[in-house]
Structure formats: C-alpha cells, structure tokens
Motif scaffolding. Structure first.
Motif, PDB file in Angstrom:
ATOM      1  N   LEU A 196      74.152  33.309  -2.401  1.00 56.68           N
ATOM      2  CA  LEU A 196      75.086  32.934  -1.332  1.00 56.68           C
ATOM      3  C   LEU A 196      74.908  33.857  -0.133  1.00 56.68           C
ATOM      4  O   LEU A 196      74.827  35.078  -0.274  1.00 56.68           O
ATOM      5  CB  LEU A 196      76.535  33.020  -1.834  1.00 56.68           C
ATOM      6  CG  LEU A 196      77.638  32.614  -0.853  1.00 56.68           C
ATOM      7  CD1 LEU A 196      77.538  31.117  -0.508  1.00 56.68           C
ATOM      8  CD2 LEU A 196      79.012  32.934  -1.448  1.00 56.68           C
ATOM      9  N   CYS A 197      74.794  33.237   1.045  1.00 62.38           N
ATOM     10  CA  CYS A 197      74.656  34.007   2.282  1.00 62.38           C
ATOM     11  C   CYS A 197      75.948  34.794   2.537  1.00 62.38           C
ATOM     12  O   CYS A 197      77.062  34.295   2.319  1.00 62.38           O
ATOM     13  CB  CYS A 197      74.360  33.066   3.449  1.00 62.38           C
ATOM     14  SG  CYS A 197      74.302  33.905   5.056  1.00 62.38           S
ATOM     15  N   CYS A 201      78.130  30.978   7.232  1.00 63.77           N
ATOM     16  CA  CYS A 201      77.693  29.610   6.886  1.00 63.77           C
ATOM     17  C   CYS A 201      78.189  29.181   5.519  1.00 63.77           C
ATOM     18  O   CYS A 201      78.416  28.004   5.260  1.00 63.77           O
ATOM     19  CB  CYS A 201      76.189  29.500   6.974  1.00 63.77           C
ATOM     20  SG  CYS A 201      75.320  30.423   5.665  1.00 63.77           S
ATOM     21  N   LEU A 203      76.534  29.052   2.795  1.00 73.18           N
ATOM     22  CA  LEU A 203      75.510  28.300   2.057  1.00 73.18           C
ATOM     23  C   LEU A 203      74.703  29.227   1.132  1.00 73.18           C
ATOM     24  O   LEU A 203      74.657  30.443   1.320  1.00 73.18           O
ATOM     25  CB  LEU A 203      74.568  27.604   3.046  1.00 73.18           C
ATOM     26  CG  LEU A 203      75.230  26.598   4.008  1.00 73.18           C
ATOM     27  CD1 LEU A 203      74.202  26.057   4.988  1.00 73.18           C
ATOM     28  CD2 LEU A 203      75.893  25.467   3.227  1.00 73.18           C
ATOM     29  N   GLN A 204      74.042  28.580   0.138  1.00 76.01           N
ATOM     30  CA  GLN A 204      73.164  29.325  -0.780  1.00 76.01           C
ATOM     31  C   GLN A 204      71.710  29.182  -0.326  1.00 76.01           C
ATOM     32  O   GLN A 204      71.276  28.106   0.088  1.00 76.01           O
ATOM     33  CB  GLN A 204      73.322  28.798  -2.214  1.00 76.01           C
ATOM     34  CG  GLN A 204      74.682  29.113  -2.828  1.00 76.01           C
ATOM     35  CD  GLN A 204      74.771  28.648  -4.274  1.00 76.01           C
ATOM     36  OE1 GLN A 204      74.039  27.756  -4.692  1.00 76.01           O
ATOM     37  NE2 GLN A 204      75.687  29.247  -5.020  1.00 76.01           N
ATOM     38  N   TRP A 205      70.988  30.276  -0.457  1.00 72.78           N
ATOM     39  CA  TRP A 205      69.595  30.314  -0.003  1.00 72.78           C
ATOM     40  C   TRP A 205      68.711  30.984  -1.074  1.00 72.78           C
ATOM     41  O   TRP A 205      69.196  31.701  -1.947  1.00 72.78           O
ATOM     42  CB  TRP A 205      69.497  31.123   1.304  1.00 72.78           C
ATOM     43  CG  TRP A 205      70.285  30.551   2.441  1.00 72.78           C
ATOM     44  CD1 TRP A 205      71.621  30.679   2.678  1.00 72.78           C
ATOM     45  CD2 TRP A 205      69.754  29.779   3.492  1.00 72.78           C
ATOM     46  NE1 TRP A 205      72.009  30.039   3.819  1.00 72.78           N
ATOM     47  CE2 TRP A 205      70.849  29.461   4.358  1.00 72.78           C
ATOM     48  CE3 TRP A 205      68.486  29.293   3.848  1.00 72.78           C
ATOM     49  CZ2 TRP A 205      70.715  28.696   5.517  1.00 72.78           C
ATOM     50  CZ3 TRP A 205      68.361  28.555   5.012  1.00 72.78           C
ATOM     51  CH2 TRP A 205      69.451  28.244   5.822  1.00 72.78           C
ATOM     52  N   CYS A 215      71.361  34.693   6.205  1.00 70.58           N
ATOM     53  CA  CYS A 215      70.369  33.643   6.392  1.00 70.58           C
ATOM     54  C   CYS A 215      69.920  33.625   7.846  1.00 70.58           C
ATOM     55  O   CYS A 215      70.530  34.281   8.700  1.00 70.58           O
ATOM     56  CB  CYS A 215      70.971  32.301   5.989  1.00 70.58           C
ATOM     57  SG  CYS A 215      72.288  31.751   7.106  1.00 70.58           S
TER      58      CYS A 215
END
Length: 221
Positions: A196-197, A201, A203-205, A215
C-alpha cells in the motif's frame, strides 16, 4: 622339413618370462643328472642297449629333448595366463646346467624367441586341442601350418602385461518400454505481494515502484 615341438615353460607357463630372458627352453626332471652322461654306452656293451638301469627308465620326454629335438626346430610354448602362444627356434644342442637360472630346470637348449600368437584368434581354434595337451613335451604334426606362422603379421614380440576377457558391447533393447513416463509438475512462479502506498492515493503497488513508500503519483513524477 624341421620338426615342431610343444614344450611347456612350467605347469602354467610360470617360467616363460625367465626362459625368454635367458634365451633357453628347459625341462625339469629331478630324477636324472646330465642326460648325455646317463646315456654313455660302455665299450663292452651291446650297441642299442641302455647304458644302465637309470638310462633305461629315463623319461620319454627327456629322451626326446636330448635326441630328437634338433637345431632349427620350432618350439611352441603356450602361456595360458596371458592367452599367448610363443614360438621359438632351437639354436643349439642340449646342455645340462648344474646351476640353472630357473630352479630345477637343468635340462636346457638355447632357443631364439620369435614372438607370440593370440590364443583366442579364430584361426588358432584348430590348434587348441594340440597345444592344450597336459604334457611337458610332445611333437606337433601340423608342421606346415606352424612354419607359415613364422612369417605371419600376427606374430607379436612384446608380451602382454595382463589379459582380460573382452566384454560384449551393450546393445539397446528394441522392446518398447512399458514404464509410464514421469509426470512433470509445473513450478508456480513466486508472486510478490502488493504494498500500500503511503501517500494520499490509497492504492497498492509493486514494491519496486515505490520510493520511500510513495508511488509515482504521490511523488508527483
């Protein structure tokens, strides 16, 4: 044509190498001394009669070695341990050696050792019965065949170090195999978990994309 003789160099050819080195072929007969002296016929004795009882009982092999083996004759000496059949030519007269190089083998003749033939060769099969006779000395009557071997390209001068039977070549089986092939289980690729960022955001990266936990969007790249 000269004669051909089978003369052994010991029971199992154990003395063939010492005899080759000494340039002789020899017989062992501990019952008799110098065969020439044993067969001297006194002047008052009828010709053709044995010199004495000892000479009368002298072994047939020793008599042949003394009286019948002649210079120029071929001598055949098998070596069963190395599967060799040695050939030599008689080079001189009988000699009694009171101090022999080979213990017990006092009855000698000088010979010229020429080389050996392969005991297992196909063309030697017909001679095997004759050369396998369990005697110390005997005449071989296939003279022409043995004389031809003196010019044979198969005649080898260097003795074998050892002998070992040839192993037959391994042949592949033509019968179809009944074994089931092994199942190959595919290896699943290792999956790297998403991270997870740490920015806004949410979001997962993939971890390699994140720098200091952010991210590209949150970093403003």
């Amino acid at each position: 044509m000269q004669h051909v003789w089978l003369i052994r160099a010991g029971v199992e050819a154990e003395y063939i190498d010492p005899m080759r080195q000494a340039g002789i072929i020899a017989l062992r007969d501990d019952e008799f001394g110098d065969a020439l002296a044993e067969l001297v016929v006194p002047l008052d004795q009828t010709p053709g009669e044995p010199a004495d009882a000892v000479a009368a009982t002298m072994g047939t092999e020793l008599k042949s070695f003394l009286n019948e083996v002649k210079q120029g004759d071929i001598v055949v000496t098998p070596n069963p341990k190395r599967h060799e059949v040695w050939l030599s030519l008689v080079a001189g007269e009988y000699l009694y050696d009171p101090n022999p190089a080979i213990d017990g083998y006092r009855h000698t003749r000088p010979v010229t050792w020429l080389g050996w033939l392969d005991r297992d060769a196909r063309w030697m099969v017909e001679q095997s019965k004759a050369i396998d006779q369990p005697v110390a000395l005997i005449e071989l009557y296939n003279r022409e065949w043995w004389w031809k071997q003196l010019d044979s390209t198969e005649l080898t001068t260097v003795a074998r170090a050892t002998w070992a039977p040839e192993r037959p070549a391994r042949q592949r089986s033509t019968t179809p195999s009944t074994r089931k092939p092994k199942l190959v289980v595919p290896v699943k690729p290792k999956v790297t978990p998403m991270v997870l960022c740490a920015g806004r955001c949410g979001l997962q990266w993939n971890p390699p994309i994140l720098v200091n936990g952010l991210c590209p969007d949150c970093r403003g790249d």
